[in-house]
Motif scaffolding. Structure first.
Motif, PDB file in Angstrom:
ATOM      1  N   TYR A  24      48.233  44.467  31.026  1.00 22.60           N
ATOM      2  CA  TYR A  24      47.452  43.235  31.102  1.00 22.60           C
ATOM      3  C   TYR A  24      45.949  43.495  30.925  1.00 22.60           C
ATOM      4  CZ  TYR A  24      45.626  38.869  33.016  1.00 22.60           C
ATOM      5  OH  TYR A  24      44.961  37.693  33.196  1.00 22.60           O
ATOM      6  N   LEU A  25      45.444  44.571  31.510  1.00 19.18           N
ATOM      7  CA  LEU A  25      44.000  44.818  31.491  1.00 19.18           C
ATOM      8  C   LEU A  25      43.518  45.624  30.288  1.00 19.18           C
ATOM      9  CD1 LEU A  25      43.295  45.627  35.237  1.00 19.18           C
ATOM     10  CD2 LEU A  25      42.851  43.498  34.020  1.00 19.18           C
ATOM     11  N   ALA A  26      44.348  46.481  29.742  1.00 18.13           N
ATOM     12  CA  ALA A  26      43.914  47.361  28.654  1.00 18.13           C
ATOM     13  C   ALA A  26      43.391  46.616  27.424  1.00 18.13           C
ATOM     14  CB  ALA A  26      45.035  48.312  28.276  1.00 18.13           C
ATOM     15  N   PRO A  27      44.070  45.594  26.916  1.00 19.27           N
ATOM     16  CA  PRO A  27      43.536  44.917  25.729  1.00 19.27           C
ATOM     17  C   PRO A  27      42.163  44.272  25.960  1.00 19.27           C
ATOM     18  CG  PRO A  27      45.821  44.303  26.069  1.00 19.27           C
ATOM     19  CD  PRO A  27      45.398  45.074  27.273  1.00 19.27           C
ATOM     20  N   VAL A  28      41.973  43.718  27.143  1.00 22.65           N
ATOM     21  CA  VAL A  28      40.677  43.094  27.439  1.00 22.65           C
ATOM     22  C   VAL A  28      39.590  44.154  27.478  1.00 22.65           C
ATOM     23  CG1 VAL A  28      39.385  41.782  29.159  1.00 22.65           C
ATOM     24  CG2 VAL A  28      41.764  41.215  28.701  1.00 22.65           C
ATOM     25  N   MET A  29      39.868  45.268  28.150  1.00 12.54           N
ATOM     26  CA  MET A  29      38.870  46.327  28.258  1.00 12.54           C
ATOM     27  C   MET A  29      38.554  46.934  26.894  1.00 12.54           C
ATOM     28  SD  MET A  29      38.642  49.797  30.633  1.00 12.54           S
ATOM     29  CE  MET A  29      40.122  49.409  31.441  1.00 12.54           C
ATOM     30  N   LEU A  30      39.572  47.131  26.073  1.00 11.33           N
ATOM     31  CA  LEU A  30      39.350  47.745  24.764  1.00 11.33           C
ATOM     32  C   LEU A  30      38.679  46.786  23.785  1.00 11.33           C
ATOM     33  CD1 LEU A  30      42.689  49.708  24.377  1.00 11.33           C
ATOM     34  CD2 LEU A  30      40.432  50.617  24.951  1.00 11.33           C
ATOM     35  N   LYS A  31      39.006  45.504  23.853  1.00 13.73           N
ATOM     36  CA  LYS A  31      38.431  44.546  22.909  1.00 13.73           C
ATOM     37  C   LYS A  31      36.971  44.228  23.238  1.00 13.73           C
ATOM     38  CE  LYS A  31      39.392  40.386  20.444  1.00 13.73           C
ATOM     39  NZ  LYS A  31      39.938  40.639  19.139  1.00 13.73           N
ATOM     40  N   LEU A  32      36.666  44.010  24.510  1.00 16.54           N
ATOM     41  CA  LEU A  32      35.303  43.641  24.893  1.00 16.54           C
ATOM     42  C   LEU A  32      34.392  44.856  25.032  1.00 16.54           C
ATOM     43  CD1 LEU A  32      36.006  40.851  27.508  1.00 16.54           C
ATOM     44  CD2 LEU A  32      35.458  40.609  25.095  1.00 16.54           C
ATOM     45  N   TRP A  33      34.909  45.931  25.584  1.00 25.57           N
ATOM     46  CA  TRP A  33      34.217  47.199  25.766  1.00 25.57           C
ATOM     47  C   TRP A  33      32.815  47.045  26.352  1.00 25.57           C
ATOM     48  CZ3 TRP A  33      36.314  51.384  26.858  1.00 25.57           C
ATOM     49  CH2 TRP A  33      35.589  52.563  26.886  1.00 25.57           C
ATOM     50  N   ASP A  34      32.740  46.326  27.446  1.00 26.38           N
ATOM     51  CA  ASP A  34      31.510  46.204  28.221  1.00 26.38           C
ATOM     52  C   ASP A  34      31.608  47.197  29.378  1.00 26.38           C
ATOM     53  OD1 ASP A  34      29.123  45.281  29.265  1.00 26.38           O
ATOM     54  OD2 ASP A  34      30.090  43.640  30.374  1.00 26.38           O
ATOM     55  N   PRO A  35      30.645  48.105  29.519  1.00 25.71           N
ATOM     56  CA  PRO A  35      30.742  49.122  30.573  1.00 25.71           C
ATOM     57  C   PRO A  35      30.866  48.530  31.979  1.00 25.71           C
ATOM     58  CG  PRO A  35      29.022  49.715  29.035  1.00 25.71           C
ATOM     59  CD  PRO A  35      29.482  48.337  28.657  1.00 25.71           C
ATOM     60  N   ALA A  36      30.142  47.463  32.270  1.00 23.16           N
ATOM     61  CA  ALA A  36      30.212  46.861  33.604  1.00 23.16           C
ATOM     62  C   ALA A  36      31.605  46.268  33.859  1.00 23.16           C
ATOM     63  CB  ALA A  36      29.145  45.791  33.756  1.00 23.16           C
ATOM     64  N   LEU A  37      32.142  45.580  32.865  1.00 14.73           N
ATOM     65  CA  LEU A  37      33.475  45.003  32.999  1.00 14.73           C
ATOM     66  C   LEU A  37      34.531  46.097  33.147  1.00 14.73           C
ATOM     67  CD1 LEU A  37      35.333  42.520  32.947  1.00 14.73           C
ATOM     68  CD2 LEU A  37      35.396  42.753  30.462  1.00 14.73           C
ATOM     69  N   SER A  38      34.388  47.167  32.380  1.00 11.63           N
ATOM     70  CA  SER A  38      35.328  48.281  32.471  1.00 11.63           C
ATOM     71  C   SER A  38      35.272  48.919  33.854  1.00 11.63           C
ATOM     72  CB  SER A  38      35.005  49.332  31.409  1.00 11.63           C
ATOM     73  OG  SER A  38      35.138  48.778  30.127  1.00 11.63           O
ATOM     74  N   LEU A  39      34.080  49.044  34.401  1.00  6.80           N
ATOM     75  CA  LEU A  39      33.946  49.618  35.736  1.00  6.80           C
ATOM     76  C   LEU A  39      34.613  48.741  36.785  1.00  6.80           C
ATOM     77  CD1 LEU A  39      32.714  51.842  37.512  1.00  6.80           C
ATOM     78  CD2 LEU A  39      30.694  50.387  37.723  1.00  6.80           C
ATOM     79  N   VAL A  40      34.415  47.437  36.688  1.00  5.82           N
ATOM     80  CA  VAL A  40      35.047  46.515  37.641  1.00  5.82           C
ATOM     81  C   VAL A  40      36.560  46.581  37.522  1.00  5.82           C
ATOM     82  CG1 VAL A  40      35.350  44.075  38.196  1.00  5.82           C
ATOM     83  CG2 VAL A  40      33.062  44.980  37.799  1.00  5.82           C
ATOM     84  N   MET A  41      37.076  46.661  36.298  1.00  5.41           N
ATOM     85  CA  MET A  41      38.524  46.763  36.107  1.00  5.41           C
ATOM     86  C   MET A  41      39.064  48.071  36.665  1.00  5.41           C
ATOM     87  SD  MET A  41      39.172  45.300  32.339  1.00  5.41           S
ATOM     88  CE  MET A  41      39.324  43.569  32.022  1.00  5.41           C
ATOM     89  N   LEU A  42      38.344  49.161  36.470  1.00  7.94           N
ATOM     90  CA  LEU A  42      38.791  50.447  36.990  1.00  7.94           C
ATOM     91  C   LEU A  42      38.767  50.474  38.512  1.00  7.94           C
ATOM     92  CD1 LEU A  42      37.173  52.927  34.461  1.00  7.94           C
ATOM     93  CD2 LEU A  42      39.582  52.335  34.698  1.00  7.94           C
ATOM     94  N   VAL A  43      37.770  49.857  39.117  1.00  7.47           N
ATOM     95  CA  VAL A  43      37.724  49.770  40.580  1.00  7.47           C
ATOM     96  C   VAL A  43      38.900  48.946  41.082  1.00  7.47           C
ATOM     97  CG1 VAL A  43      36.414  48.825  42.526  1.00  7.47           C
ATOM     98  CG2 VAL A  43      35.259  50.189  40.794  1.00  7.47           C
ATOM     99  N   GLY A  44      39.185  47.835  40.436  1.00  7.37           N
ATOM    100  CA  GLY A  44      40.329  47.013  40.821  1.00  7.37           C
ATOM    101  C   GLY A  44      41.641  47.763  40.676  1.00  7.37           C
TER     102      GLY A  44
END
Length: 55
Positions: A18-38
């Motif tokens: 669920y999260l991988a496509p969003v992280m790879l498509k948008l590739w915003d470091p802050a968003l990626s960090l929040v997703m990784l923390v979650g």
């Protein structure tokens, strides 16, 4: 206990899918960090629930 482990594995896979496509498509470091923390919090909660003695 086997059902808990199987359910945990399925939950981890579904969250990654669920999260991988969003992280790879948008590739915003802050968003990626929040997703990784979650994701880390989800893994920590899974670990705690598997360590509990009650079913």
């Amino acid at each position: 206990m086997a059902i808990k482990i199987f359910s945990g594995i399925v939950a981890v896979i579904l969250m990654l899918v669920y999260l991988a496509p969003v992280m790879l498509k948008l590739w915003d470091p802050a968003l990626s960090l929040v997703m990784l923390v979650g994701f880390a919090l989800m893994l920590f909660d899974l670990w705690q629930s598997l360590q509990s003695k009650t079913d």
